[in-house]
Design a protein around this motif. Structure first.
Motif, PDB file in Angstrom:
ATOM      1  N   GLU A 107       0.827  -1.210   0.000  1.00  0.00           N
ATOM      2  CA  GLU A 107       0.000   0.000   0.000  1.00  0.00           C
ATOM      3  C   GLU A 107       0.860   1.259   0.000  1.00  0.00           C
ATOM      4  OE1 GLU A 107      -2.733   2.319   3.268  1.00  0.00           O
ATOM      5  OE2 GLU A 107      -2.499   0.154   3.428  1.00  0.00           O
ATOM      6  N   LYS A 108       0.597   2.140  -0.943  1.00  0.00           N
ATOM      7  CA  LYS A 108       1.326   3.400  -1.015  1.00  0.00           C
ATOM      8  C   LYS A 108       0.834   4.357   0.059  1.00  0.00           C
ATOM      9  CE  LYS A 108       2.534   7.157  -4.188  1.00  0.00           C
ATOM     10  NZ  LYS A 108       2.309   7.724  -5.541  1.00  0.00           N
ATOM     11  N   GLY A 109       1.775   4.914   0.817  1.00  0.00           N
ATOM     12  CA  GLY A 109       1.434   5.897   1.819  1.00  0.00           C
ATOM     13  C   GLY A 109       1.674   7.304   1.306  1.00  0.00           C
ATOM     14  N   ASP A 110       1.682   8.236   2.226  1.00  0.00           N
ATOM     15  CA  ASP A 110       1.892   9.642   1.912  1.00  0.00           C
ATOM     16  C   ASP A 110       3.230  10.068   2.508  1.00  0.00           C
ATOM     17  OD1 ASP A 110       1.813  12.544   2.044  1.00  0.00           O
ATOM     18  OD2 ASP A 110      -0.335  12.395   1.679  1.00  0.00           O
ATOM     19  N   PRO A 111       4.059  10.823   1.777  1.00  0.00           N
ATOM     20  CA  PRO A 111       5.313  11.293   2.354  1.00  0.00           C
ATOM     21  C   PRO A 111       5.126  12.005   3.689  1.00  0.00           C
ATOM     22  CG  PRO A 111       5.305  11.706   0.001  1.00  0.00           C
ATOM     23  CD  PRO A 111       3.923  11.217   0.350  1.00  0.00           C
ATOM     24  N   TYR A 129       5.814   2.919   1.630  1.00  0.00           N
ATOM     25  CA  TYR A 129       4.879   1.871   1.223  1.00  0.00           C
ATOM     26  C   TYR A 129       4.724   0.912   2.394  1.00  0.00           C
ATOM     27  CZ  TYR A 129       4.695   3.113  -3.738  1.00  0.00           C
ATOM     28  OH  TYR A 129       4.467   3.760  -4.930  1.00  0.00           O
ATOM     29  N   TYR A 130       3.485   0.508   2.652  1.00  0.00           N
ATOM     30  CA  TYR A 130       3.197  -0.393   3.764  1.00  0.00           C
ATOM     31  C   TYR A 130       2.993  -1.808   3.228  1.00  0.00           C
ATOM     32  CZ  TYR A 130       2.455   4.146   5.867  1.00  0.00           C
ATOM     33  OH  TYR A 130       2.641   5.448   6.300  1.00  0.00           O
ATOM     34  N   ILE A 131       3.916  -2.676   3.575  1.00  0.00           N
ATOM     35  CA  ILE A 131       3.824  -4.076   3.166  1.00  0.00           C
ATOM     36  C   ILE A 131       3.120  -4.834   4.283  1.00  0.00           C
ATOM     37  CG2 ILE A 131       5.112  -6.152   2.536  1.00  0.00           C
ATOM     38  CD1 ILE A 131       7.342  -4.314   1.536  1.00  0.00           C
TER      39      ILE A 131
END
Length: 222
Positions: A107-111, A129-131
């Motif tokens: 999942e792509k996160g936010d800087p 990114y959250y794996i």
């Protein structure tokens, strides 16, 4: 291969820059540490998951295919997100058993998620990114208090993503030791953070390289 590990706590932040070989990933050198006076995450840092476009979020529920149904996964084996890989698990010198592991989402996160850690230029331009993964005890031993680590991200070009190790609670990506009484059939979710070097680069796959595997010859999900 250069691997960067950044550790963050709720009280202070310690950044460790390390060089490691691709075979084991365990040897670290040239460590540089910094501890700013205040690095406590704000209340909102872990309050909710970041929004993401469909193209930035890949996920699948864990299933008993790809090794979780009784076969033993092999080094270098490829899995789809959600597929379970079964293998002998070792933690420390005394905890041994068998687990079925599945990476369920990248999942792509936010800087901006990184701001509470006050890492400054060390993560400038990077995107978290959250794996997310799920581990199930499919053996006969109690794996209480063991930790399932050694999960890392890979970029679209096959290169290794940088790692962000969090000590303490970070609700966007919780990662705790297995609980007391983690016996056959028990399941727990976990999460690790991988950093893409820029917004134009994507963390597209994940690898488990803990014992009995090695970095670059582990189990892979995409």
């Amino acid at each position: 291969m250069r691997r960067t590990t950044l550790a963050a706590t709720g009280i202070a932040v310690t950044a460790v820059l390390a060089l490691s070989g691709c075979k084991s990933g365990n040897e670290e050198a040239d460590a540089a540490k910094t501890t700013p006076p205040s690095a406590q995450p704000s209340q909102s840092a872990g309050s909710s998951a970041p929004s993401a476009a469909a193209s930035d979020y890949a996920s699948a529920p864990a299933t008993d295919t790809g090794g979780g149904g009784g076969g033993t996964a092999k080094a270098g084996q490829q899995f789809k997100l959600g597929e379970q890989a079964q293998f002998p698990f070792t933690y420390g010198t005394t905890t041994k058993g068998t687990v079925a592991l599945a990476v369920t989402a990248i999942e792509k996160g936010d800087p901006a998620d990184l701001a509470p850690f006050k890492l400054g230029d060390k993560v400038k331009g990077m995107v978290p990114y959250y794996i997310r993964y799920q581990v199930k005890n499919v053996g006969t031993t109690d794996l209480a208090y063991a930790s399932v680590g050694h999960v890392k991200g890979h970029l679209g070009d096959g290169g290794a993503a940088q790692e962000l190790s969090v000590i303490g609670k970070f609700e966007k990506c919780p990662n705790e030791s297995l609980p007391k009484g983690f016996t056959n059939g028990k399941v727990q979710a976990g999460c690790v953070i991988a950093l893409a070097p820029s917004a134009d680069t994507k963390v597209s796959s994940a690898e488990y390289w803990g014992d009995p595997f090695t970095l670059g010859k582990g189990l892979n999900w995409k």
